[in-house]
Design an enzyme around this catalytic site. Structure first.
Site, mmCIF file in Angstrom:
data_model
loop_
_atom_site.group_PDB
_atom_site.id
_atom_site.type_symbol
_atom_site.label_atom_id
_atom_site.label_comp_id
_atom_site.label_asym_id
_atom_site.label_seq_id
_atom_site.Cartn_x
_atom_site.Cartn_y
_atom_site.Cartn_z
ATOM 1 N N HIS A 135 21.329 18.280 22.731
ATOM 2 C CA HIS A 135 20.428 17.468 23.932
ATOM 3 C C HIS A 135 19.308 18.660 24.115
ATOM 4 O O HIS A 135 18.928 19.920 23.234
ATOM 5 C CB HIS A 135 21.078 17.880 25.447
ATOM 6 C CG HIS A 135 20.292 18.095 26.313
ATOM 7 N ND1 HIS A 135 19.735 16.619 26.696
ATOM 8 C CD2 HIS A 135 19.798 18.604 26.996
ATOM 9 C CE1 HIS A 135 18.854 16.629 27.930
ATOM 10 N NE2 HIS A 135 18.866 18.365 27.967
ATOM 11 N N ARG A 139 12.659 19.494 20.392
ATOM 12 C CA ARG A 139 12.491 17.562 20.220
ATOM 13 C C ARG A 139 12.007 17.530 18.987
ATOM 14 O O ARG A 139 12.714 16.567 18.692
ATOM 15 C CB ARG A 139 12.120 17.137 21.403
ATOM 16 C CG ARG A 139 11.727 17.482 23.182
ATOM 17 C CD ARG A 139 13.137 16.634 23.316
ATOM 18 N NE ARG A 139 13.068 14.997 22.973
ATOM 19 C CZ ARG A 139 14.171 14.288 23.788
ATOM 20 N NH1 ARG A 139 15.281 14.221 24.251
ATOM 21 N NH2 ARG A 139 13.907 12.889 23.905
ATOM 22 N N GLU A 162 17.303 22.022 34.128
ATOM 23 C CA GLU A 162 18.330 21.993 33.644
ATOM 24 C C GLU A 162 18.445 23.595 33.069
ATOM 25 O O GLU A 162 19.678 23.855 33.163
ATOM 26 C CB GLU A 162 17.932 21.110 31.881
ATOM 27 C CG GLU A 162 17.992 20.094 32.307
ATOM 28 C CD GLU A 162 17.245 18.853 31.228
ATOM 29 O OE1 GLU A 162 17.022 19.127 29.848
ATOM 30 O OE2 GLU A 162 17.781 17.855 30.921
ATOM 31 N N ASN A 206 25.638 11.820 19.716
ATOM 32 C CA ASN A 206 24.216 12.999 18.904
ATOM 33 C C ASN A 206 24.202 13.716 18.278
ATOM 34 O O ASN A 206 22.846 14.492 18.564
ATOM 35 C CB ASN A 206 23.311 11.431 19.402
ATOM 36 C CG ASN A 206 23.068 12.136 20.807
ATOM 37 O OD1 ASN A 206 23.412 12.789 21.696
ATOM 38 N ND2 ASN A 206 21.506 11.299 21.112
ATOM 39 N N LYS A 229 26.358 19.167 21.543
ATOM 40 C CA LYS A 229 27.352 18.770 22.726
ATOM 41 C C LYS A 229 28.723 18.222 21.161
ATOM 42 O O LYS A 229 28.789 19.336 20.342
ATOM 43 C CB LYS A 229 26.487 17.324 22.182
ATOM 44 C CG LYS A 229 25.296 17.002 22.892
ATOM 45 C CD LYS A 229 24.841 15.311 22.869
ATOM 46 C CE LYS A 229 23.851 15.238 23.746
ATOM 47 N NZ LYS A 229 23.680 14.010 23.670
ATOM 48 N N ARG A 266 19.269 15.222 14.257
ATOM 49 C CA ARG A 266 20.823 14.026 14.384
ATOM 50 C C ARG A 266 20.490 13.713 12.781
ATOM 51 O O ARG A 266 21.414 12.734 12.555
ATOM 52 C CB ARG A 266 20.173 13.264 15.690
ATOM 53 C CG ARG A 266 20.140 14.058 16.775
ATOM 54 C CD ARG A 266 19.402 13.282 17.842
ATOM 55 N NE ARG A 266 20.062 13.446 19.020
ATOM 56 C CZ ARG A 266 19.033 13.198 20.451
ATOM 57 N NH1 ARG A 266 17.964 13.028 20.088
ATOM 58 N NH2 ARG A 266 19.802 13.731 21.686
ATOM 59 N N THR A 285 16.653 9.443 19.228
ATOM 60 C CA THR A 285 18.044 9.663 20.616
ATOM 61 C C THR A 285 19.143 9.424 19.587
ATOM 62 O O THR A 285 19.686 9.143 18.841
ATOM 63 C CB THR A 285 17.923 9.008 20.993
ATOM 64 O OG1 THR A 285 16.730 9.617 22.022
ATOM 65 C CG2 THR A 285 19.119 8.855 22.074
ATOM 66 N N TYR A 323 23.323 14.923 34.147
ATOM 67 C CA TYR A 323 22.475 14.129 33.457
ATOM 68 C C TYR A 323 22.169 12.827 34.779
ATOM 69 O O TYR A 323 22.329 11.230 34.703
ATOM 70 C CB TYR A 323 23.473 12.538 32.238
ATOM 71 C CG TYR A 323 23.526 13.467 31.240
ATOM 72 C CD1 TYR A 323 22.188 13.595 30.557
ATOM 73 C CD2 TYR A 323 24.653 14.188 31.068
ATOM 74 C CE1 TYR A 323 21.632 13.790 28.850
ATOM 75 C CE2 TYR A 323 24.774 14.324 29.231
ATOM 76 C CZ TYR A 323 23.231 14.031 29.164
ATOM 77 O OH TYR A 323 22.664 15.349 27.652
ATOM 78 N N PHE A 377 24.879 3.429 30.002
ATOM 79 C CA PHE A 377 25.562 4.119 29.091
ATOM 80 C C PHE A 377 26.147 5.426 29.699
ATOM 81 O O PHE A 377 26.923 6.466 29.179
ATOM 82 C CB PHE A 377 24.951 4.506 28.038
ATOM 83 C CG PHE A 377 23.833 4.615 28.352
ATOM 84 C CD1 PHE A 377 23.393 6.453 28.714
ATOM 85 C CD2 PHE A 377 22.282 4.289 28.139
ATOM 86 C CE1 PHE A 377 22.049 6.371 28.900
ATOM 87 C CE2 PHE A 377 21.216 4.999 28.379
ATOM 88 C CZ PHE A 377 21.166 5.710 29.093
HETATM 89 P P1 RTP Z 1 19.563 13.424 25.508
HETATM 90 O O1 RTP Z 1 19.251 13.313 26.771
HETATM 91 O O2 RTP Z 1 20.587 14.184 25.405
HETATM 92 O O3 RTP Z 1 19.102 15.209 25.081
HETATM 93 O O4 RTP Z 1 18.657 12.489 24.867
HETATM 94 P P2 RTP Z 1 17.672 11.925 24.577
HETATM 95 O O5 RTP Z 1 16.886 12.259 25.707
HETATM 96 O O6 RTP Z 1 16.928 11.732 23.041
HETATM 97 O O7 RTP Z 1 18.204 10.266 25.814
HETATM 98 P P3 RTP Z 1 18.521 10.234 27.016
HETATM 99 O O8 RTP Z 1 17.568 8.840 26.799
HETATM 100 O O9 RTP Z 1 17.538 11.584 27.417
HETATM 101 O O10 RTP Z 1 20.067 10.158 26.516
HETATM 102 C C1 RTP Z 1 20.522 10.639 27.458
HETATM 103 C C2 RTP Z 1 21.403 10.552 26.156
HETATM 104 O O11 RTP Z 1 22.891 9.018 26.594
HETATM 105 C C3 RTP Z 1 23.060 8.760 25.049
HETATM 106 N N1 RTP Z 1 22.276 7.118 25.355
HETATM 107 N N2 RTP Z 1 23.264 6.420 25.319
HETATM 108 N N3 RTP Z 1 23.973 3.407 24.481
HETATM 109 C C4 RTP Z 1 22.498 3.499 24.831
HETATM 110 O O12 RTP Z 1 22.112 3.380 24.832
HETATM 111 C C5 RTP Z 1 22.811 5.385 24.860
HETATM 112 N N4 RTP Z 1 20.859 5.481 25.244
HETATM 113 C C6 RTP Z 1 21.328 6.823 25.615
HETATM 114 C C7 RTP Z 1 22.376 9.809 24.554
HETATM 115 O O13 RTP Z 1 23.813 10.236 23.635
HETATM 116 C C8 RTP Z 1 21.365 10.100 24.951
HETATM 117 O O14 RTP Z 1 21.713 11.481 23.637
HETATM 118 MG MG MG Z 2 16.786 13.107 27.382
#
Ligand code: RTP
Ligand code: MG
Length: 142
Positions: A117, A87, A128, A114, A11, A104, A93, A51, A59
């Protein structure tokens, strides 16, 4: 064990910190091969489409703002159980909850910035990978 491919993104925060190589090295040391790779500046449209599953989440705008704030490195990782292996390397996250030694924990600043991805399932990985790469841009190693 299953040979899988997963979509990984370094990122904008990690690109700006100049730790692309350190992050790639973790993938390689864990036995994942980089089989496709490019650096891109995402448009809002491209980031929103990527996304789309989060578009109703509070968010979402911050996420798209962040992902378009600078260049990212997009890559396909290939290896045994690559989706879960990536992962595990990434960590939680929220970097405050990420296990010691994960990408991370070591490079992320916040839940928004963070560092990386990674696809979260076989279905996400298939969508993806094809969202960013044509079949002839992926160089199989196995
Ligand atoms: P990613 O998709 O980026 O690999 O991350 P992830 O699966 O660990 O998390 P995901 O739930 O898919 O959320 C995508 C990205 O959105 C941001 N986020 N912000 N403020 C919040 O509560 C919140 N929750 C998620 C994070 O940057 C996350 O990587
Ligand atoms: Mg995700």
């Amino acid at each position: 064990m299953a040979l899988e491919r997963t979509l990984s993104i370094i990122k904008p925060d990690a690109v700006a910190k100049n730790v692309i190589g350190e992050i790639e090295s973790r993938f390689e040391k864990a036995g994942l091969s980089i089989v496709a790779m490019k650096m891109v500046q995402l448009s809002r449209e491209k980031a929103e489409g990527f996304y789309a599953e989060h578009k109703e989440r509070p968010f979402f705008k911050d996420l798209v703002d962040f992902m378009t704030s600078g260049p990212v490195v997009v890559q396909v990782l290939e290896g045994e159980n690559a989706i879960l292996a990536n992962r595990d390397l990434m960590g939680a996250t929220n970097p405050k909850e990420a296990a010691a030694g994960t990408i991370r924990a070591d490079f992320a600043d916040s839940i928004d910035a963070n560092a990386v991805h990674g696809s979260d399932s076989a279905e996400s990985a298939a969508r993806e990978v094809s969202y960013f790469f044509a079949d002839d841009e992926i160089c199989a190693r196995a």
